[in-house]
Enzyme design. Structure first.
Site, PDB file in Angstrom:
ATOM      1  N   HIS A 196      -7.462   0.585  -6.258  1.00 59.42           N
ATOM      2  CA  HIS A 196      -7.606  -0.027  -5.329  1.00 59.42           C
ATOM      3  C   HIS A 196      -8.785  -1.454  -5.672  1.00 59.42           C
ATOM      4  O   HIS A 196      -9.513  -1.849  -5.560  1.00 59.42           O
ATOM      5  CB  HIS A 196      -8.815   0.294  -4.120  1.00 59.42           C
ATOM      6  N   ARG A 228     -13.559  -7.945   2.403  1.00 61.08           N
ATOM      7  CA  ARG A 228     -12.484  -8.320   1.822  1.00 61.08           C
ATOM      8  C   ARG A 228     -11.474  -9.402   2.022  1.00 61.08           C
ATOM      9  O   ARG A 228     -10.528  -9.512   1.443  1.00 61.08           O
ATOM     10  CB  ARG A 228     -11.413  -6.720   2.793  1.00 61.08           C
ATOM     11  N   GLN A 232     -10.412  -3.573  -3.060  1.00 60.79           N
ATOM     12  CA  GLN A 232     -11.552  -2.935  -2.762  1.00 60.79           C
ATOM     13  C   GLN A 232     -12.659  -3.581  -3.562  1.00 60.79           C
ATOM     14  O   GLN A 232     -13.778  -4.062  -3.028  1.00 60.79           O
ATOM     15  CB  GLN A 232     -11.235  -1.875  -2.326  1.00 60.79           C
ATOM     16  N   CYS A 252     -16.551   1.862   1.144  1.00 63.88           N
ATOM     17  CA  CYS A 252     -14.831   1.297   1.356  1.00 63.88           C
ATOM     18  C   CYS A 252     -14.904   1.516   2.463  1.00 63.88           C
ATOM     19  O   CYS A 252     -13.724   0.460   3.374  1.00 63.88           O
ATOM     20  CB  CYS A 252     -14.358   1.128   0.053  1.00 63.88           C
ATOM     21  N   ASP A 285     -16.770   7.211  -1.205  1.00 63.18           N
ATOM     22  CA  ASP A 285     -15.364   7.068  -0.596  1.00 63.18           C
ATOM     23  C   ASP A 285     -15.415   8.573   0.321  1.00 63.18           C
ATOM     24  O   ASP A 285     -16.060   9.034   0.278  1.00 63.18           O
ATOM     25  CB  ASP A 285     -14.645   7.141  -0.925  1.00 63.18           C
ATOM     26  N   ARG A 289       1.169  -1.132  -0.157  1.00 57.21           N
ATOM     27  CA  ARG A 289       0.396   0.166  -0.130  1.00 57.21           C
ATOM     28  C   ARG A 289       0.903   1.026  -0.092  1.00 57.21           C
ATOM     29  O   ARG A 289       1.271   1.519   0.692  1.00 57.21           O
ATOM     30  CB  ARG A 289      -0.224  -0.318   1.090  1.00 57.21           C
TER      31      ARG A 289
END
Ligand code: CP
Ligand code: NVA
Length: 305
Positions: A128, A291, A131, A263, A223, A101
């Site tokens: 992402h 996830r 996700q 998310c 988000d 990340r």
């Protein structure tokens, strides 16, 4: 599939296979037969904060019989200027896979280029993908099938929106993205996703009008307005994104069975009202749980011998 970095590099059939495998792994979460990565180690490099990504990858590796190493860039030499190339080469001698990340998407591509083990993108400023896989798993569980559903995204057209577009395009969904003009999605990602969506019987529409995007949607998604690394812009962003809040007024335009996704982490009263995120349409905790299952599918496909 050698890496899981950019969904544009994953074929629709591979993506659908990951969703099917995730369903299977979820059903068999605690059986020893699912220990498909026994003896394998995943390195997890974090240059940004994380709750879900860190915990779900660590638990996922454990449940698959392997182990995960948390590597903060504050502690490893990468954070003191060792190159990505050297880091990739050294880590490839120890590890069976690397999850990263970070800020720059190019760093993830370089990690894959110079290393010799699979690389998983755990979020960059651009994308992402883990996700989006979990998100579509959640939608699939709610509606049985993805084809023909309308998913509307509101807010910042950055990492989460990009991967959602790319993922939805593989499944025959109709994606509507509403962002302020200056925070629109990348033109090239939209163009490629539109082409892919058309091939699979879906579509992509881009607008600045949140009401238009919400109309008859099956899924409403938002988000944070202030992504990691943008903290200095917070005050300006809150002003610009004000009209894109997912609230009961917006939900009322969607189908009566519509669900709400985020998310996480979420900021109640900004991108989503408390009534929506904590209300009956919200599926955020199933989404967060997914996830784990979605990423276990990725880990198995990339790291199983
Ligand atoms: N959604 C997500 O990636 O959460 P974390 O930042 O907590 O990992
Ligand atoms: N867009 C957000 C997603 C967090 C999971 C960020 O980059 O901070």
């Amino acid at each position: 599939m050698k890496h899981f970095i950019d969904l544009a590099d994953i074929k629709a059939a591979e993506f659908l296979d990951l969703l099917d495998l995730a369903v299977l792994l979820k059903q068999n979460q605690h059986t020893t037969a699912s220990q498909r990565l026994a003896g394998k180690t995943l390195g997890m490099i974090f240059a940004k904060s994380s709750t879900r990504t860190r915990v779900s990858f660590e638990v996922g590796m454990y449940q698959l019989g392997g182990q995960a190493l948390f590597l903060s860039t504050q502690d490893i030499q990468l954070g003191r200027g060792e190159t990505i190339a050297d880091t990739a080469r050294v880590m490839s001698r120890f590890l069976d896979g690397i999850m990263i990340r970070t800020f720059s998407h190019q760093d993830v591509l370089d990690l894959a280029r110079y290393g010799s083990v699979p690389v998983i993108n755990g979020l960059t400023d651009l994308m992402h993908p883990c996700q989006a896989l979990a998100d579509l798993l959640t939608v699939k569980e709610c509606f049985s099938s993805l084809k023909g559903l309308k998913m509307a995204y509101f807010g910042d057209g950055n990492n989460v929106a990009h991967s959602l577009l790319q993922a939805g395009a593989k499944t025959g969904m109709h994606l509507a993205v509403a962002t302020p003009g200056q925070y629109a999605c990348s033109k090239s990602i939209v163009a490629a996703a539109s082409e892919e969506a058309e091939k699979n019987g879906g579509s992509i529409s881009i607008t600045e009008d949140p009401l238009e995007a919400a109309k008859d949607a099956d899924v409403l998604y938002t988000d944070t307005w202030v992504s990691m690394g943008q903290e200095d812009e917070k005050a300006a962003r809150i002003k610009i994104f004000g009209d894109y809040q997912v609230n009961e007024r917006l939900m009322a335009l969607a189908k009566s069975h519509a669900i709400f996704l985020h998310c996480l982490p979420a900021y109640r009263g900004l991108e989503v009202s408390e009534a929506v995120i904590d209300g009956p349409a919200s599926r955020i905790f199933d989404q967060a749980e997914n996830r784990l299952h979605a990423q276990k599918a990725v880990l198995v496909r990339l790291m199983e011998s």
